[in-house]
Motif scaffolding. Sequence first.
Motif, PDB file in Angstrom:
ATOM      1  N   PRO A 288      12.748  11.608  -4.894  1.00  0.00           N
ATOM      2  CA  PRO A 288      11.288  12.395  -4.574  1.00  0.00           C
ATOM      3  C   PRO A 288      10.543  11.824  -4.250  1.00  0.00           C
ATOM      4  CG  PRO A 288      13.777  13.264  -5.817  1.00  0.00           C
ATOM      5  CD  PRO A 288      13.383  11.719  -5.835  1.00  0.00           C
ATOM      6  N   LEU A 289       9.354  11.480  -3.703  1.00  0.00           N
ATOM      7  CA  LEU A 289       8.260  10.624  -4.014  1.00  0.00           C
ATOM      8  C   LEU A 289       7.461  11.487  -5.310  1.00  0.00           C
ATOM      9  CD1 LEU A 289       6.241  11.285  -0.401  1.00  0.00           C
ATOM     10  CD2 LEU A 289       8.213   9.997  -1.401  1.00  0.00           C
ATOM     11  N   ASN A 290       7.917  12.828  -5.662  1.00  0.00           N
ATOM     12  CA  ASN A 290       6.746  13.336  -7.540  1.00  0.00           C
ATOM     13  C   ASN A 290       7.449  11.810  -7.864  1.00  0.00           C
ATOM     14  OD1 ASN A 290       8.796  14.739  -5.816  1.00  0.00           O
ATOM     15  ND2 ASN A 290       8.685  15.605  -7.703  1.00  0.00           N
TER      16      ASN A 290
ATOM     17  N   LEU B 163       6.087   3.975   0.975  1.00  0.00           N
ATOM     18  CA  LEU B 163       7.109   5.244   1.063  1.00  0.00           C
ATOM     19  C   LEU B 163       7.993   5.298   2.333  1.00  0.00           C
ATOM     20  CD1 LEU B 163       4.186   7.988   1.457  1.00  0.00           C
ATOM     21  CD2 LEU B 163       5.529   7.642   0.454  1.00  0.00           C
ATOM     22  N   ASN B 164       7.676   3.482   3.442  1.00  0.00           N
ATOM     23  CA  ASN B 164       8.135   3.806   4.385  1.00  0.00           C
ATOM     24  C   ASN B 164       9.713   3.253   3.215  1.00  0.00           C
ATOM     25  OD1 ASN B 164       7.107   4.422   6.382  1.00  0.00           O
ATOM     26  ND2 ASN B 164       5.799   2.547   6.491  1.00  0.00           N
TER      27      ASN B 164
ATOM     28  N   ALA C  47       7.965  20.364  -6.289  1.00  0.00           N
ATOM     29  CA  ALA C  47       8.963  20.941  -6.103  1.00  0.00           C
ATOM     30  C   ALA C  47       9.226  19.052  -5.781  1.00  0.00           C
ATOM     31  CB  ALA C  47       8.998  21.046  -4.320  1.00  0.00           C
ATOM     32  N   ASP C  48      10.570  18.521  -5.116  1.00  0.00           N
ATOM     33  CA  ASP C  48      10.958  17.474  -4.923  1.00  0.00           C
ATOM     34  C   ASP C  48      10.363  16.963  -3.484  1.00  0.00           C
ATOM     35  OD1 ASP C  48      11.784  17.121  -7.462  1.00  0.00           O
ATOM     36  OD2 ASP C  48      13.739  17.156  -6.703  1.00  0.00           O
ATOM     37  N   VAL C  49       9.429  16.177  -3.386  1.00  0.00           N
ATOM     38  CA  VAL C  49       9.353  16.129  -1.260  1.00  0.00           C
ATOM     39  C   VAL C  49       9.692  14.510  -1.093  1.00  0.00           C
ATOM     40  CG1 VAL C  49       7.110  14.983  -0.605  1.00  0.00           C
ATOM     41  CG2 VAL C  49       6.481  16.576  -2.902  1.00  0.00           C
ATOM     42  N   ILE C  50      10.635  14.714  -0.467  1.00  0.00           N
ATOM     43  CA  ILE C  50      11.414  13.653   0.597  1.00  0.00           C
ATOM     44  C   ILE C  50      10.843  13.632   2.155  1.00  0.00           C
ATOM     45  CG2 ILE C  50      13.749  12.779   1.536  1.00  0.00           C
ATOM     46  CD1 ILE C  50      14.546  14.843  -0.933  1.00  0.00           C
ATOM     47  N   ARG C  51      10.946  12.482   2.528  1.00  0.00           N
ATOM     48  CA  ARG C  51       9.895  12.616   3.907  1.00  0.00           C
ATOM     49  C   ARG C  51      11.372  12.063   4.631  1.00  0.00           C
ATOM     50  NH1 ARG C  51       7.284   7.147   4.641  1.00  0.00           N
ATOM     51  NH2 ARG C  51       6.144   7.883   6.588  1.00  0.00           N
TER      52      ARG C  51
ATOM     53  N   GLU D 105      16.208   4.701   0.360  1.00  0.00           N
ATOM     54  CA  GLU D 105      17.426   6.229   0.131  1.00  0.00           C
ATOM     55  C   GLU D 105      18.593   6.427   1.252  1.00  0.00           C
ATOM     56  OE1 GLU D 105      14.347  10.329   0.104  1.00  0.00           O
ATOM     57  OE2 GLU D 105      14.059   8.824   1.672  1.00  0.00           O
ATOM     58  N   ASP D 106      18.185   5.676   2.529  1.00  0.00           N
ATOM     59  CA  ASP D 106      19.592   5.296   3.816  1.00  0.00           C
ATOM     60  C   ASP D 106      20.488   4.210   3.020  1.00  0.00           C
ATOM     61  OD1 ASP D 106      18.423   6.574   4.770  1.00  0.00           O
ATOM     62  OD2 ASP D 106      17.691   5.439   6.457  1.00  0.00           O
TER      63      ASP D 106
ATOM     64  N   VAL E  90       1.473   3.970   2.265  1.00  0.00           N
ATOM     65  CA  VAL E  90       2.467   4.076   3.203  1.00  0.00           C
ATOM     66  C   VAL E  90       3.618   3.248   3.761  1.00  0.00           C
ATOM     67  CG1 VAL E  90       2.226   4.448   6.130  1.00  0.00           C
ATOM     68  CG2 VAL E  90       0.504   4.941   5.068  1.00  0.00           C
TER      69      VAL E  90
ATOM     70  N   LYS F  18      20.205  13.861   8.437  1.00  0.00           N
ATOM     71  CA  LYS F  18      20.711  12.830   6.854  1.00  0.00           C
ATOM     72  C   LYS F  18      20.364  12.651   5.888  1.00  0.00           C
ATOM     73  CE  LYS F  18      19.589   8.546   7.914  1.00  0.00           C
ATOM     74  NZ  LYS F  18      19.587   7.108   8.316  1.00  0.00           N
ATOM     75  N   ARG F  19      18.854  12.888   5.658  1.00  0.00           N
ATOM     76  CA  ARG F  19      18.281  13.862   4.146  1.00  0.00           C
ATOM     77  C   ARG F  19      18.693  15.759   3.943  1.00  0.00           C
ATOM     78  NH1 ARG F  19      16.220   9.132   5.873  1.00  0.00           N
ATOM     79  NH2 ARG F  19      15.076   8.140   4.300  1.00  0.00           N
TER      80      ARG F  19
ATOM     81  N   ARG G  26      22.780  15.490   2.744  1.00  0.00           N
ATOM     82  CA  ARG G  26      22.780  14.412   1.383  1.00  0.00           C
ATOM     83  C   ARG G  26      21.942  15.830   0.030  1.00  0.00           C
ATOM     84  NH1 ARG G  26      18.885   9.129   2.776  1.00  0.00           N
ATOM     85  NH2 ARG G  26      19.809   8.314   3.998  1.00  0.00           N
TER      86      ARG G  26
ATOM     87  N   ASP H 191      22.432   5.607   0.013  1.00  0.00           N
ATOM     88  CA  ASP H 191      22.652   6.902   0.289  1.00  0.00           C
ATOM     89  C   ASP H 191      22.166   7.687  -1.055  1.00  0.00           C
ATOM     90  OD1 ASP H 191      24.318   9.057   1.776  1.00  0.00           O
ATOM     91  OD2 ASP H 191      25.776   8.849   1.051  1.00  0.00           O
ATOM     92  N   ILE H 192      21.287   8.145  -1.551  1.00  0.00           N
ATOM     93  CA  ILE H 192      20.349   9.305  -2.315  1.00  0.00           C
ATOM     94  C   ILE H 192      18.420   9.547  -1.949  1.00  0.00           C
ATOM     95  CG2 ILE H 192      21.083   7.868  -3.991  1.00  0.00           C
ATOM     96  CD1 ILE H 192      18.480   6.170  -4.737  1.00  0.00           C
ATOM     97  N   SER H 193      18.872  10.787  -1.941  1.00  0.00           N
ATOM     98  CA  SER H 193      17.310  10.801  -1.893  1.00  0.00           C
ATOM     99  C   SER H 193      16.588  10.823  -3.415  1.00  0.00           C
ATOM    100  CB  SER H 193      17.083  12.692  -1.930  1.00  0.00           C
ATOM    101  OG  SER H 193      18.326  12.827  -0.736  1.00  0.00           O
TER     102      SER H 193
ATOM    103  N   ASP I 124       0.463  -1.547   0.005  1.00  0.00           N
ATOM    104  CA  ASP I 124      -0.132  -0.079  -0.081  1.00  0.00           C
ATOM    105  C   ASP I 124       0.868   1.257  -0.391  1.00  0.00           C
ATOM    106  OD1 ASP I 124       0.475   0.553   2.335  1.00  0.00           O
ATOM    107  OD2 ASP I 124      -1.154  -0.972   3.135  1.00  0.00           O
TER     108      ASP I 124
ATOM    109  N   PRO J 129      -4.256   1.927   5.787  1.00  0.00           N
ATOM    110  CA  PRO J 129      -2.787   2.879   6.178  1.00  0.00           C
ATOM    111  C   PRO J 129      -3.345   3.945   6.693  1.00  0.00           C
ATOM    112  CG  PRO J 129      -3.347   2.056   3.380  1.00  0.00           C
ATOM    113  CD  PRO J 129      -5.155   2.257   4.508  1.00  0.00           C
TER     114      PRO J 129
ATOM    115  N   ARG K 223      12.221  10.663   9.203  1.00  0.00           N
ATOM    116  CA  ARG K 223      11.037   9.758   9.877  1.00  0.00           C
ATOM    117  C   ARG K 223      10.716  10.445  10.831  1.00  0.00           C
ATOM    118  NH1 ARG K 223      15.047   5.678   7.580  1.00  0.00           N
ATOM    119  NH2 ARG K 223      13.664   3.447   7.463  1.00  0.00           N
TER     120      ARG K 223
ATOM    121  N   MET L 119      12.009   5.173   1.940  1.00  0.00           N
ATOM    122  CA  MET L 119      12.710   5.995   3.123  1.00  0.00           C
ATOM    123  C   MET L 119      14.351   5.088   3.134  1.00  0.00           C
ATOM    124  SD  MET L 119      11.014   7.934   6.134  1.00  0.00           S
ATOM    125  CE  MET L 119      10.171   7.228   6.468  1.00  0.00           C
ATOM    126  N   GLU L 120      13.526   3.357   3.682  1.00  0.00           N
ATOM    127  CA  GLU L 120      15.107   2.360   3.269  1.00  0.00           C
ATOM    128  C   GLU L 120      16.015   2.455   2.390  1.00  0.00           C
ATOM    129  OE1 GLU L 120      14.212  -1.465   5.074  1.00  0.00           O
ATOM    130  OE2 GLU L 120      13.199  -0.966   6.243  1.00  0.00           O
TER     131      GLU L 120
END
Lengths: 84, 395
Positions: free
Chosen positions: A60-62, A45-46, B149-153, A52-53, A42, B164-165, B168, A56-58, A40, B357, B155, A49-50
């Motif tokens: 973007p959700l878009n 999205l989680n 814009a670029d969206v980053i979450r 990215e870590d 959420v 950290k974010r 980067r 080691d990059i970003s 799903d 969710p 925790r 994040m994993e």
Amino acid sequence: MSKITQTQITGLLCQRLACFTDVEAEISPETNLITHLAIDSVKLLNLIMEIEDQFDISVPLNALVDVLTVQDLANLIYKIKSSS
Amino acid sequence: MNLLEKLDAAAAARKAQLPEGLAAFGIPIDESYSATEARIGERRVLMLGTNNYLGLSFSSECREAAHKAIDREGTGTTGSRMANGNYYGHRALERELAEFYHCRECIVFTTGYQANLGTISGLAGVGDVVLIDGDAHASIYDGCILSGADVIRFRHNDVVDLEKRLRRLGDRSRNTLIVIEGIYSMLGDQAPLAEIVKLKNVYQSTLLLDEAHSLGVLGETGQGLVEKARMIDEVDFITGTFSKSLCGIGGFCVSNHPQLNQLRYISHPYIFTASPSPATIASTRAALKLLRDGYSLREQLWRNAHQLYSCLKETGYCLGPEPGPIVAVLLDSPKQALTLWNGLMAHDIYVNLVLPPAAPEGKSLVRCSINAAHTAEQIGRVCETFSKLYPAVTQ
């Protein structure tokens, strides 16, 4: 992890995705994240994040609007990783 | 599958997932008696699921102000703030909110949702970055989408993760808007504002704090987390809503940056909608005065919140991380949450139900909201009922 290949990224993703889904299915590059793995919004999205870590990059959700399959996600990660 | 078939499939999936839980969503409130009681069907119900934190929804001052405004100015403005809908009351409320926050600029929006949508999409654009907390409200997500814009979450409430974010992003951190909330609506916990301010200064980013649930609740005069943490000069933009502690509908953004005013000319959620009605503005102005002078209401609210939080904790329920007006009971499965929700309704107590969710970390929530008008007896009755239901919920 400076010279990671697209195939290696796909392999790592397949392993990681197995922990994110309750569906027991073989995960391949063609696997659809939503219809096959029932991930799903959420969870996705989680997962991002994993990722990215791990790389080691970003991410973007878009940039996820065109991501349907494991391969799509691997391509996106490879593109971001290569340009960073 | 065509457009309508897709909706049919979604409806079928929802019914299959929640056969017993459907009644919990959009329940018809047939009559509202006071800040704490309403009628649902034939039941007189104790309302523990509103955002009426100071209990002002029936205040005589607010009602009288709204009545007078209708008599004087009619029921609606029928136009945008940029056209015929820019009344004296809108401008007066903007001045009063700016004064309340000791800020230079204020913009009033038609809803709190639009305040976030309009502010975020006005501040950030294509090529910029918005960094949002993982538990951010939907209005923040939607504002990000509208911005391009670029969206980053990062925790939830995790300052190390945020850093950290930011790291980067490199030089892009200077074009980054960090968006956080004073009190988060799901778990009721507060943002670590002082630490986030430090980071935004180091990385030269811009900080937006949404005080939707903390306005009226935190700080000596009720400004919110910004006042409690003494950070008013450090936060770039503060948004908030009139639909919780102020018991109206509408939203705002305040700032000391003069550039905020420019949003009036570029922000679609501000421009392309009718302005708030005269009655809404008048009752909000009256409520803002009560909120500012409402130190004793805040004390009562916090007494009530601590009473409920400690009693549910003693009973054994798993709760959100800290006491506050939102007391979230975390449950492992939707079935447990439905058992608790149905049990509370059977004892004439209404709370909010949140299922995955929508709830964080795959949990289900029974979410209680306390207000200053709840009596110790009412809270005692709630505690007793939760305690009675505990064995059935946890079996």
